[in-house]
Design a protein around this motif. Sequence first.
Motif, PDB file in Angstrom:
ATOM      1  N   ILE A  76     -33.300 -10.240  29.964  1.00  0.00           N
ATOM      2  CA  ILE A  76     -32.426  -9.247  29.641  1.00  0.00           C
ATOM      3  C   ILE A  76     -32.548  -8.908  27.988  1.00  0.00           C
ATOM      4  O   ILE A  76     -32.869  -9.988  27.168  1.00  0.00           O
ATOM      5  N   GLU A 122     -23.453 -24.752  37.055  1.00  0.00           N
ATOM      6  CA  GLU A 122     -23.975 -25.107  38.369  1.00  0.00           C
ATOM      7  C   GLU A 122     -25.215 -25.972  38.564  1.00  0.00           C
ATOM      8  O   GLU A 122     -25.157 -26.903  39.311  1.00  0.00           O
ATOM      9  N   ASP A 169     -16.757 -11.795  27.106  1.00  0.00           N
ATOM     10  CA  ASP A 169     -16.184 -10.785  28.298  1.00  0.00           C
ATOM     11  C   ASP A 169     -16.521  -9.640  28.047  1.00  0.00           C
ATOM     12  O   ASP A 169     -17.198  -8.706  28.886  1.00  0.00           O
ATOM     13  N   LEU A 208     -13.911 -21.988  33.796  1.00  0.00           N
ATOM     14  CA  LEU A 208     -14.727 -21.446  32.613  1.00  0.00           C
ATOM     15  C   LEU A 208     -13.685 -20.550  31.776  1.00  0.00           C
ATOM     16  O   LEU A 208     -13.072 -19.429  32.294  1.00  0.00           O
ATOM     17  N   VAL A 261     -22.577 -20.048  33.653  1.00  0.00           N
ATOM     18  CA  VAL A 261     -22.173 -20.450  35.093  1.00  0.00           C
ATOM     19  C   VAL A 261     -23.514 -20.983  35.777  1.00  0.00           C
ATOM     20  O   VAL A 261     -23.296 -22.012  36.347  1.00  0.00           O
ATOM     21  N   VAL A 273     -14.017 -17.880  29.189  1.00  0.00           N
ATOM     22  CA  VAL A 273     -15.021 -16.843  28.964  1.00  0.00           C
ATOM     23  C   VAL A 273     -15.126 -16.517  27.599  1.00  0.00           C
ATOM     24  O   VAL A 273     -16.360 -16.212  27.037  1.00  0.00           O
ATOM     25  N   VAL A 321     -17.939 -23.976  39.717  1.00  0.00           N
ATOM     26  CA  VAL A 321     -17.384 -23.097  38.415  1.00  0.00           C
ATOM     27  C   VAL A 321     -16.194 -22.187  39.066  1.00  0.00           C
ATOM     28  O   VAL A 321     -16.383 -21.402  40.186  1.00  0.00           O
ATOM     29  N   PHE A 335     -18.424  -8.153  25.225  1.00  0.00           N
ATOM     30  CA  PHE A 335     -19.901  -7.773  24.360  1.00  0.00           C
ATOM     31  C   PHE A 335     -20.908  -8.138  25.276  1.00  0.00           C
ATOM     32  O   PHE A 335     -21.989  -7.647  25.376  1.00  0.00           O
ATOM     33  N   ARG A 336     -20.738  -9.568  25.892  1.00  0.00           N
ATOM     34  CA  ARG A 336     -22.044  -9.935  26.424  1.00  0.00           C
ATOM     35  C   ARG A 336     -21.940 -10.753  27.516  1.00  0.00           C
ATOM     36  O   ARG A 336     -21.828 -12.068  27.684  1.00  0.00           O
ATOM     37  N   PRO A 337     -21.508 -10.275  28.711  1.00  0.00           N
ATOM     38  CA  PRO A 337     -21.022 -10.892  29.991  1.00  0.00           C
ATOM     39  C   PRO A 337     -22.377 -11.901  30.430  1.00  0.00           C
ATOM     40  O   PRO A 337     -22.174 -12.938  30.827  1.00  0.00           O
ATOM     41  N   SER A 338     -23.662 -11.448  29.843  1.00  0.00           N
ATOM     42  CA  SER A 338     -24.730 -12.184  30.334  1.00  0.00           C
ATOM     43  C   SER A 338     -24.593 -13.612  29.716  1.00  0.00           C
ATOM     44  O   SER A 338     -25.414 -14.480  30.445  1.00  0.00           O
ATOM     45  N   VAL A 384     -13.212 -18.986  37.760  1.00  0.00           N
ATOM     46  CA  VAL A 384     -12.939 -18.144  36.549  1.00  0.00           C
ATOM     47  C   VAL A 384     -11.621 -17.476  36.896  1.00  0.00           C
ATOM     48  O   VAL A 384     -11.225 -16.564  37.359  1.00  0.00           O
ATOM     49  N   GLY A 423     -21.919 -15.326  29.624  1.00  0.00           N
ATOM     50  CA  GLY A 423     -20.902 -15.934  30.793  1.00  0.00           C
ATOM     51  C   GLY A 423     -21.634 -16.174  32.015  1.00  0.00           C
ATOM     52  O   GLY A 423     -21.780 -17.263  32.546  1.00  0.00           O
ATOM     53  N   LEU A 424     -22.646 -15.364  32.569  1.00  0.00           N
ATOM     54  CA  LEU A 424     -23.361 -15.734  33.551  1.00  0.00           C
ATOM     55  C   LEU A 424     -24.309 -16.922  33.413  1.00  0.00           C
ATOM     56  O   LEU A 424     -24.603 -17.526  34.177  1.00  0.00           O
TER      57      LEU A 424
END
Lengths: 245, 473, 256
Positions: C248, C33, C18, C11, C29, C13, C39, C20-23, C41, C25-26
């Motif tokens: 979120i 999956e 990374d 990934l 993932v 990212v 995955v 501003f908005r890790p969500s 990183v 990235g999640l």
Amino acid sequence: MANPRGPILSGDQDVRDALLTKIRRTQATDKLDAKRRQAVQERLSNHPRNIVPKRSDGNVDHKVALFTKLMTAADATVEEVSMPSQIPRAVAEFLRAHNLPQRIRFGKDPALTGLAWDQTPSLEVSDGRARVSDETSMGRAFAAVAESGTLVMTSGQDNPTTLNFLPENHVVVVEANRIWGSYEDVWDEIRHHYGDTVMPRTVNLISGPSRTGDIEQRLELGAHGPKRLHIIILNSASKAGSPKE
Amino acid sequence: MESTSRKFSSNAREALGDSQLQRALSNVPSGFVNKRAKAAAALPEFEDLRDKGRDIKNHVLEHLDLYLEAYERRVIEAGGHVHWAASAADAQRIITEICQAHGAKTVTKGKSMISEEAGINAALERAGITPIETDLGEYIVQMRGETPSHLIAPAVHLNKDQIEADFRRVHDHLPKDRVLEEPASLVREAREVLRSKYLAADIGITGANFLIAETGTSVIVTNEGNGDLTQNLPKVHIALASIEKIVPTLEDASTLIRLLARSATGQEISTYTTFSTGPRRLGDLDGPNEYHVVLLDNGRSDMIGTEFQDMLRCIRCGACLNHCPVYQAVGGHAYGWVYSGPMGSVLTPSLIGVDEAGHLPNASTFCGRCEEVCPMRIPLPKMMRHWREREFEKHLTAKSIRSGLKVWNWFVARPELYHRVSGLAAKFIKARAGKRGRVSNLPFAGGWTKHRDLPSPQGKTFQAIWKERQKNG
Amino acid sequence: MSEKRKPRVGLFVTCLVDTFRPSVGLATVKLLELAGCKVEVPEKQTCCAQPAFNSGDSKSTRKIATNVIKMFEQYDYVVVPSGSCAAMIKIHYPELFTEGSGFRTRADELADKTYELVSFLSDVMKLKDTGAQFGRKVTYHDSCSGLRELKIHKQPRALLSKVDGLHLEEMADADVCCGFGGTFCVKYPDISNDMVTKKAANVTNSGAEVLLAGDLGCLLNIAGKLQREGSEIEIRHIAEVLAGETHIPAIGETDQ
Ligand code: SF4
């Protein structure tokens, strides 16, 4: 050829040679040069066709129909007649319909001068190049192109070029069997007629009346050239234009 | 023409604040973009034609010396004259001399960008000769003392009311109470005024969209028919063209003609496409007695063999301008010289220097819409980037960008530090944003927050979350 | 599918996700999956080099690209939740190295297996439906690199059409640039502002309640504008919707 005066300027020669040498240096080595020359020579003498759109493939009827459709979309009017003898009346009718004086000028094309103008005695015809006072001119197309709805006019005393542009109304006769599919077809015709590498002084491709969009992108007809373009297709197979008598 | 490209930023700001201009520019997308899309969709071969067009011009550029020679030979055979001009000054001198040799007082002119580039009108005026632009848009900008703001729609920056006011000011011989409400009445008035100019002109000057080597022919494309009256009524016709306008054959010209109008205005073909070869022939009742071609280099040969050679494929259709959101926002004049939009951003630095026009290739988001529609498949964004590379090498890149970049690159090469700092930045901005979820001003981000908020980071970086997740398995 | 045969995805990212908005990235993932990928990183990743590349700094660009190639070439695929960063690797990395050189070959190989997230899910993993649910009226902005360099247009629309309850309302000029353009928005703030103002108006006029796109840069830009203007429109990365991660707070919002 008229006025074969030599160049009035000197000194361009050096510019020319320097430029050509410079370009050559970026593109060629001595070895390559012969190859390059050959490539250019072949292309010029074979003038291969590139991609020709298929839309105009088909018989005369298809070509006439496509030409008519596109010309009409480009704001010209088109009618068909089946015999040359019907042309003078068609012209008179066009003038009447638009409230234009029964007066028309064309070149020395025998196909136009030889028409039965005595059938329409109130229609005054004269020949020569266009005058500013002319309201309506008439010409005969060398050919036409169905692909884009385009007339092909060639210059000469038969059809002087000014007639295509100066008057506000322009009537053009084209024979149905002179409506070709593509531009390429017409170039072959011109080569056949005038000789390889020889062009008439002017070839005009005309696709509708003059227009401009220069004021707020709004389309206005009759910017400098004709405001009206009327095309008479001479089509012996035409049903639409069968004799009215 | 004097350039104001250096002032691009302030030119742009002014343009954005000019409500007349903004109203006029709002016609661009509806006027051009949709029509082009329709025309392209209506021809199944269109994309293949674009490939072909690109190949034709590439072939020409690789053999340009030979095609120029072949072209020259045919023009002379047809009774015409060929003049070679290395620079704008050469072209000015040649054209002025031809005019003077004929004792010309007025010349009519067909629309020609190369004439703008070479400053022909100013040169003629200095020699006491009056140039009269005949394309309606050109005529309008000439009467305003302006330059065209678009390749094919010179007056696209103006509204009808402004044009009406100019007509009333300049055509002061006409009745004051005449009605000029509709564009149609303005068109008619221009037609009538220009009629007498065509007839009085001693010389007609046109540009050329193509020069055909096979036959020694110059080609012009118009919708108005003004170019034809310009070149047919006076005694002398001068065609001014830059050297890259050469195409080998009538067939090759046909391919490019199929691309040109569709890309420019969405027409199948322009109303008038005119092929001119030499002066009038024996027995002709009209046409010019003399035919001159002026071939102008003006920096183009310097582009051959460089990363900017592809730009010489341009057929000046204007599609890249029409589709460019930056052009749509600021119009053509902001670019500060003859050419605008994406093609201007690439070509102008080549012709007047990147130190003068360095802004232009920078004023792009690289959105790629220009390249997407360019009929000649010119990689415009890529070439703008090449200019940025040259600027960077020559240390012309703006100091703030340069030093910002240096810092960024330094961090990028040090991942641990980078992650620590980005983690801090995320926390810092989030704290500043507080409950609102966004900030309205931020140190060092004034360019951003002047016009918009900055949404807050969520607080933790992805890398930090991921690490925790891996640890907790 | 056995664990062994699952494709290994690296990934990338992106720096904006990374920080501003890790969500996003999640969510990425989760989607990968779901599509059957494993995955990973790489933790030393930073930036794809676009800022340097677009500023004409080719030397630094090459240096950064070299690192990314070394870090990611071990994977079966590299997936990026951003059209412009994916295009940087897929289209532009190879251009940085002379043809025939070792790094050119490695850049070409990396380019071949690098994808933007949504097109990867559709075109490579043949995912038709992510099983998400989102009962809102949304509109979708095509970001420039994704659309024109990677030809991403149908894929997001197809996947969105399968989201339960979601209704897609196209905006006018969805394909026109939002004016972000990386450093462009700070170099030419007034022009950028004009562009994002037009974009925001098109978003509003679409009548949608939610704006989606595949690039965080564009989203931050448009969100910043809409919110400065007081708009209530919710703004999200498409991955959040496809992954069903919409509980979120949206971009520029908090749950407080
Ligand atoms: S660069 Fe391409 S799109 Fe722009 S004017 Fe030239 S040919 Fe047309």
